[in-house]
Each structure stands twice: as structure tokens, then as C-alpha cells.
Design a protein around this motif. Structure first.
Motif, PDB file in Angstrom:
ATOM      1  N   LEU A  42     -28.737   2.653  16.203  1.00  0.00           N
ATOM      2  CA  LEU A  42     -27.897   1.658  16.878  1.00  0.00           C
ATOM      3  C   LEU A  42     -26.955   0.940  15.906  1.00  0.00           C
ATOM      4  CD1 LEU A  42     -30.521   0.202  19.375  1.00  0.00           C
ATOM      5  CD2 LEU A  42     -28.421   1.450  19.970  1.00  0.00           C
ATOM      6  N   LYS A  43     -27.365   0.850  14.638  1.00  0.00           N
ATOM      7  CA  LYS A  43     -26.531   0.204  13.613  1.00  0.00           C
ATOM      8  C   LYS A  43     -25.667   1.224  12.870  1.00  0.00           C
ATOM      9  CE  LYS A  43     -29.982  -3.329  12.595  1.00  0.00           C
ATOM     10  NZ  LYS A  43     -30.941  -3.795  11.572  1.00  0.00           N
ATOM     11  N   ASP A  44     -25.723   2.500  13.286  1.00  0.00           N
ATOM     12  CA  ASP A  44     -25.032   3.590  12.575  1.00  0.00           C
ATOM     13  C   ASP A  44     -25.438   3.641  11.108  1.00  0.00           C
ATOM     14  OD1 ASP A  44     -23.659   4.763  14.735  1.00  0.00           O
ATOM     15  OD2 ASP A  44     -22.096   3.237  14.629  1.00  0.00           O
ATOM     16  N   ASP A  45     -26.701   3.394  10.846  1.00  0.00           N
ATOM     17  CA  ASP A  45     -27.262   3.410   9.496  1.00  0.00           C
ATOM     18  C   ASP A  45     -27.908   4.779   9.249  1.00  0.00           C
ATOM     19  OD1 ASP A  45     -28.680   3.075   7.132  1.00  0.00           O
ATOM     20  OD2 ASP A  45     -29.666   1.222   7.762  1.00  0.00           O
ATOM     21  N   ALA A  46     -27.087   5.728   8.814  1.00  0.00           N
ATOM     22  CA  ALA A  46     -27.546   7.104   8.614  1.00  0.00           C
ATOM     23  C   ALA A  46     -28.647   7.193   7.569  1.00  0.00           C
ATOM     24  CB  ALA A  46     -26.369   7.995   8.216  1.00  0.00           C
ATOM     25  N   GLU A  47     -28.536   6.434   6.514  1.00  0.00           N
ATOM     26  CA  GLU A  47     -29.518   6.513   5.428  1.00  0.00           C
ATOM     27  C   GLU A  47     -30.921   6.123   5.898  1.00  0.00           C
ATOM     28  OE1 GLU A  47     -30.143   4.902   0.887  1.00  0.00           O
ATOM     29  OE2 GLU A  47     -28.133   4.958   1.745  1.00  0.00           O
ATOM     30  N   THR A  48     -31.012   5.017   6.619  1.00  0.00           N
ATOM     31  CA  THR A  48     -32.323   4.585   7.104  1.00  0.00           C
ATOM     32  C   THR A  48     -32.858   5.551   8.153  1.00  0.00           C
ATOM     33  OG1 THR A  48     -31.850   2.274   6.620  1.00  0.00           O
ATOM     34  CG2 THR A  48     -33.589   2.703   8.219  1.00  0.00           C
ATOM     35  N   MET A  79     -33.512  21.532   7.025  1.00  0.00           N
ATOM     36  CA  MET A  79     -32.464  22.037   7.936  1.00  0.00           C
ATOM     37  C   MET A  79     -31.176  21.237   7.810  1.00  0.00           C
ATOM     38  SD  MET A  79     -34.483  23.176  11.420  1.00  0.00           S
ATOM     39  CE  MET A  79     -34.876  21.515  11.918  1.00  0.00           C
ATOM     40  N   TYR A  80     -31.311  19.945   7.514  1.00  0.00           N
ATOM     41  CA  TYR A  80     -30.164  19.036   7.380  1.00  0.00           C
ATOM     42  C   TYR A  80     -30.309  18.319   6.046  1.00  0.00           C
ATOM     43  CZ  TYR A  80     -29.977  20.097  12.297  1.00  0.00           C
ATOM     44  OH  TYR A  80     -29.933  20.767  13.489  1.00  0.00           O
ATOM     45  N   PRO A  81     -29.912  18.983   4.950  1.00  0.00           N
ATOM     46  CA  PRO A  81     -30.164  18.436   3.611  1.00  0.00           C
ATOM     47  C   PRO A  81     -29.323  17.208   3.238  1.00  0.00           C
ATOM     48  CG  PRO A  81     -28.980  20.516   3.470  1.00  0.00           C
ATOM     49  CD  PRO A  81     -29.309  20.312   4.907  1.00  0.00           C
ATOM     50  N   ASP A  82     -28.481  16.774   4.134  1.00  0.00           N
ATOM     51  CA  ASP A  82     -27.627  15.627   3.865  1.00  0.00           C
ATOM     52  C   ASP A  82     -27.731  14.663   5.047  1.00  0.00           C
ATOM     53  OD1 ASP A  82     -24.615  14.593   4.573  1.00  0.00           O
ATOM     54  OD2 ASP A  82     -25.014  14.516   2.411  1.00  0.00           O
ATOM     55  N   LYS A  83     -27.813  13.373   4.765  1.00  0.00           N
ATOM     56  CA  LYS A  83     -27.954  12.375   5.835  1.00  0.00           C
ATOM     57  C   LYS A  83     -26.799  12.421   6.824  1.00  0.00           C
ATOM     58  CE  LYS A  83     -25.807   8.708   3.199  1.00  0.00           C
ATOM     59  NZ  LYS A  83     -25.962   7.512   2.419  1.00  0.00           N
ATOM     60  N   ASN A  84     -25.607  12.763   6.354  1.00  0.00           N
ATOM     61  CA  ASN A  84     -24.451  12.801   7.253  1.00  0.00           C
ATOM     62  C   ASN A  84     -24.510  14.000   8.199  1.00  0.00           C
ATOM     63  OD1 ASN A  84     -23.281  10.410   6.205  1.00  0.00           O
ATOM     64  ND2 ASN A  84     -22.581  11.575   4.439  1.00  0.00           N
ATOM     65  N   LEU A  85     -25.015  15.141   7.720  1.00  0.00           N
ATOM     66  CA  LEU A  85     -25.214  16.299   8.597  1.00  0.00           C
ATOM     67  C   LEU A  85     -26.262  15.979   9.661  1.00  0.00           C
ATOM     68  CD1 LEU A  85     -25.301  19.232   5.998  1.00  0.00           C
ATOM     69  CD2 LEU A  85     -23.493  18.739   7.667  1.00  0.00           C
ATOM     70  N   PHE A  86     -27.340  15.348   9.238  1.00  0.00           N
ATOM     71  CA  PHE A  86     -28.396  14.935  10.155  1.00  0.00           C
ATOM     72  C   PHE A  86     -27.834  13.984  11.215  1.00  0.00           C
ATOM     73  CE2 PHE A  86     -31.522  11.553  11.120  1.00  0.00           C
ATOM     74  CZ  PHE A  86     -32.478  12.303  11.786  1.00  0.00           C
ATOM     75  N   PHE A  87     -27.086  13.004  10.773  1.00  0.00           N
ATOM     76  CA  PHE A  87     -26.538  12.002  11.683  1.00  0.00           C
ATOM     77  C   PHE A  87     -25.579  12.637  12.685  1.00  0.00           C
ATOM     78  CE2 PHE A  87     -24.902   7.595  12.454  1.00  0.00           C
ATOM     79  CZ  PHE A  87     -26.129   7.003  12.649  1.00  0.00           C
ATOM     80  N   ALA A  88     -24.754  13.554  12.216  1.00  0.00           N
ATOM     81  CA  ALA A  88     -23.814  14.240  13.111  1.00  0.00           C
ATOM     82  C   ALA A  88     -24.562  15.048  14.166  1.00  0.00           C
ATOM     83  CB  ALA A  88     -22.887  15.142  12.298  1.00  0.00           C
ATOM     84  N   MET A  89     -25.647  15.720  13.770  1.00  0.00           N
ATOM     85  CA  MET A  89     -26.456  16.491  14.712  1.00  0.00           C
ATOM     86  C   MET A  89     -27.060  15.575  15.766  1.00  0.00           C
ATOM     87  SD  MET A  89     -29.930  17.094  15.495  1.00  0.00           S
ATOM     88  CE  MET A  89     -30.791  16.532  14.041  1.00  0.00           C
TER      89      MET A  89
END
Length: 142
Positions: A42-48, A60-70
């Protein structure tokens, strides 16, 4: 008498030590993790949000930004729920695997059921190993 007092003091101290404290309930622990991850979304906090992912998800998603986009693309009701409530939970193999049913009202007005799978890691912590999302928030059990 001194020996008796020393033993009494040690017993009292051990009663309040973290080692003797009852281990946290894995159902409560993992429910809190899911809530914290939803708050991060909800806070768009990909790292957390990414920090709660199990090693298999991170492979499968070695980067937080790839994970967040998925998550944004495939799990919109989880990414930005309107409202949500926990349904049933199940612990398997003495807490090695935990399932949580989360009933979600999407911002689009549709209802969803998300089944979270959490696995206990070698260090005893838990991580989210996957989420299955289905339309219709009727509890069907896990």
C-alpha cells in the motif's frame, strides 16, 4: 541459606528469560507478516514487501523491482486491497508450513480469496512462499 537464596534467584530469573518464554504462535507470526507485506504494498515500499519473500520466490525474481512489477501486474487485489480480513488458517507439520486464507474486497468492488503459503526457514523464521488468488471471497477452507 545463601545457596538456597542463590537457587531461588536463578529460578526466578530463568522464569522471566526469553529462553523460557513460550515460542510465538506461528499462525500469529505469519499473519502479522502478511499484514506487514500488504502495508508495504500500500505504501509502494518494494524493499519491505520483497523482504517477506521466501528464497524460492527471490530466485524467480532476483530483484525487488521485478518482484514488485509482477505483484502489480498479477496480484492487484493483494497489491492494493480495498479491505481485507483473515479467514481460516492451517498449520502443517508442526508449523513447517502455514496456510492463511485472506478475504479481500478489491478497490474495483470485486471480492477475492487469497491463499498464502508460508514456510519455516532453517533459521526458524517464516517467509511467504506463494499466494494463490481466486475470485469470490466465499471461504472454501484450506
Amino acid at each position: 541459606m545463601r545457596a538456597f537464596l542463590a537457587v531461588l534467584i536463578l529460578c526466578a530469573a530463568s522464569a522471566f528469560s526469553p529462553l523460557s518464554a513460550r515460542a510465538e504462535d506461528p499462525i500469529d507470526t505469519t499473519r502479522t507478516m502478511i499484514e506487514e507485506q500488504i502495508k508495504a504494498f500500500l505504501k509502494d515500499d518494494a524493499e519491505t514487501a520483497y523482504s517477506f519473500a521466501a528464497p524460492g520466490i527471490k530466485a524467480m525474481y532476483p530483484d525487488k523491482n521485478l518482484f514488485f512489477a509482477m505483484v502489480k501486474k498479477s496480484y492487484e487485489p493483494v497489491y492494493h486491497p480495498g479491505n481485507y480480513a483473515f479467514g481460516r488458517s492451517r498449520s502443517i507439520d508442526n508449523g513447517a508450513l502455514i496456510y492463511h486464507e485472506v478475504l479481500i474486497s478489491g478497490r474495483d468492488g470485486k471480492d477475492w480469496t487469497a491463499i498464502y503459503q508460508l514456510t519455516r526457514q532453517p533459521d526458524g523464521s517464516y517467509r511467504i512462499n506463494g499466494v494463490q488468488i481466486m475470485p469470490d471471497a466465499d471461504s472454501k477452507g484450506i
